[in-house]
Design a protein around this motif. Sequence first.
Motif, short mmCIF file in Angstrom:
data_model
loop_
_atom_site.label_atom_id
_atom_site.label_comp_id
_atom_site.label_asym_id
_atom_site.label_seq_id
_atom_site.Cartn_x
_atom_site.Cartn_y
_atom_site.Cartn_z
N VAL A 195 0.83 -1.20 0.00
CA VAL A 195 0.00 0.00 0.00
C VAL A 195 0.87 1.26 0.00
N ALA A 196 1.90 1.26 0.86
CA ALA A 196 2.76 2.44 0.98
C ALA A 196 3.48 2.74 -0.33
N LEU B 78 -0.71 2.33 9.09
CA LEU B 78 0.10 2.48 7.88
C LEU B 78 1.19 3.52 8.09
N ASN B 79 0.83 4.66 8.68
CA ASN B 79 1.83 5.72 8.87
C ASN B 79 2.89 5.32 9.89
N ASP B 80 2.50 4.57 10.90
CA ASP B 80 3.51 4.06 11.85
C ASP B 80 4.49 3.14 11.12
N PHE B 81 3.98 2.33 10.22
CA PHE B 81 4.82 1.42 9.44
C PHE B 81 5.77 2.23 8.55
N ILE B 82 5.24 3.23 7.86
CA ILE B 82 6.06 4.05 6.95
C ILE B 82 7.18 4.74 7.71
N LYS B 83 6.86 5.28 8.88
CA LYS B 83 7.85 6.05 9.65
C LYS B 83 8.95 5.18 10.23
N LYS B 84 8.70 3.88 10.32
CA LYS B 84 9.73 2.95 10.81
C LYS B 84 10.81 2.70 9.75
N HIS B 85 10.42 2.85 8.49
CA HIS B 85 11.36 2.48 7.42
C HIS B 85 12.19 3.69 6.97
N THR B 86 12.95 4.20 7.90
CA THR B 86 13.81 5.35 7.59
C THR B 86 14.99 4.96 6.71
N GLU B 87 15.23 3.65 6.54
CA GLU B 87 16.36 3.23 5.70
C GLU B 87 16.17 3.65 4.25
N ILE B 88 14.94 3.93 3.82
CA ILE B 88 14.75 4.32 2.42
C ILE B 88 15.22 5.76 2.16
N LEU B 89 15.59 6.45 3.23
CA LEU B 89 16.16 7.78 3.06
C LEU B 89 17.62 7.73 2.59
N GLU B 90 18.24 6.56 2.73
CA GLU B 90 19.64 6.42 2.36
C GLU B 90 19.74 6.09 0.87
#
Length: 412
Positions: free
Chosen positions: A263-264, A392-404
């Motif tokens: 979904v994200a 969903l937003n809690d899940f998205i905010k956990k995946h900070t690795e995609i900022l790299e």
Amino acid sequence: MAAQIDSIEVKGIKVPLIFEQDTRLPLVNTQIVFTNSGSITDTKKAGLAKFSAKLLNEGTKKLGSNGFADKLESRAIHISASTGTETFVLETSSLKDEFTNAAKFLAKLLKDPNYTEEALSKVKTMTIGSLSRKENDFDYVASNELKKLLFPNTPLAQPASGTVQSVKSIDLEDVKNFVKEHLVVSRAIVVVGGDVDRAEVKKNIAKILNTLPKGKSEPLPHFRASDKPKESILKRETKQAYIYFGSPYNMAVNDEDYYKARVATFILGTGGFGSRLMEEIRVKRGLAYSAYARVHVSKSSSYLNGYLQTKLDSMDEAKKTVVNVISEFVHKGVSEDELEQTKKFLLGSEPLRVETMSQRLQRTFMDYYKGFPLNHSELELKKIKKLKLKDLNDFIKKHTEILEQSFAIVTK
């Protein structure tokens, strides 16, 4: 009937059988999938797995390429070999009345592949020609460069088709050893669908599998995408800038939260004109005709990647926009409207993803391959339907690795 899981016992091994009977058309499709046998096994010579598949497509040594093809064509039988990253696939398709003959021809091919210098030379010439043409396919060039940045010093860093140099170095012994090691009973999963009886399937497939060595199954390696942002700029004679970007995505292949990632990612970059990237890059700024981002989660790797083309003089702005869109996505999440629109699309378009037998078989295979129950896809849709915005937003905010983010760019 829906696809079901069974098994075929060969050489003391219970080979999984995914079977769906469909009598609406007098056709049968068979796939024998060998796990841990795709391009990820190319640790010595890049492109060997795909090259081996191409050589198997050259028919038998006795009949030759044309003779074998003529025999198949006279009975409307199709046989092909192909590879993915993790798998090697032998596929046959035929009319119902020719299913037994299709199985016999595949068994003949496996017993007597066209291991000749003539066939080897032909495949080399065709492969090298294709690779040479791809040197001016800048999407291909940028995509391969991104893989080098994300997965340095691994088989994933090299092109699945190999390089001109690696293909030139492949000889018949390389192919023979690859086939002998990877096309084995212990790695096989059989997928069959069509107007055929299950007992007939088992009898004919067992004969094919008995031509193969028992072999041994090896654990599939997993390669983690680099979390150290890098940039590679390749200079070419081009009128556009080709921007490919990627990052790690920390998720296991059998993660129960994958539906949230689905979904994200749809909202971020898979959903066409409704996605964040398309909205910011094309609609608002006119920087590109299209822009995408996708998540790839498999047994061997898990990462996010995306791409776009833009004018040479707007390359820096486009790259900056990608970084900003992904950063805002992670830190602020999505809106209720975005979630609801995505639910409507994913749930509403579901019938299109399972309307053919091959689609249903592929889905059942992937669920089985990933270790999920047969009704996993149905359960996932129910989870998507019930998904709450906060979760969903809690899940998205956990995946900070995609900022790299790492970037591979082809420009002038």
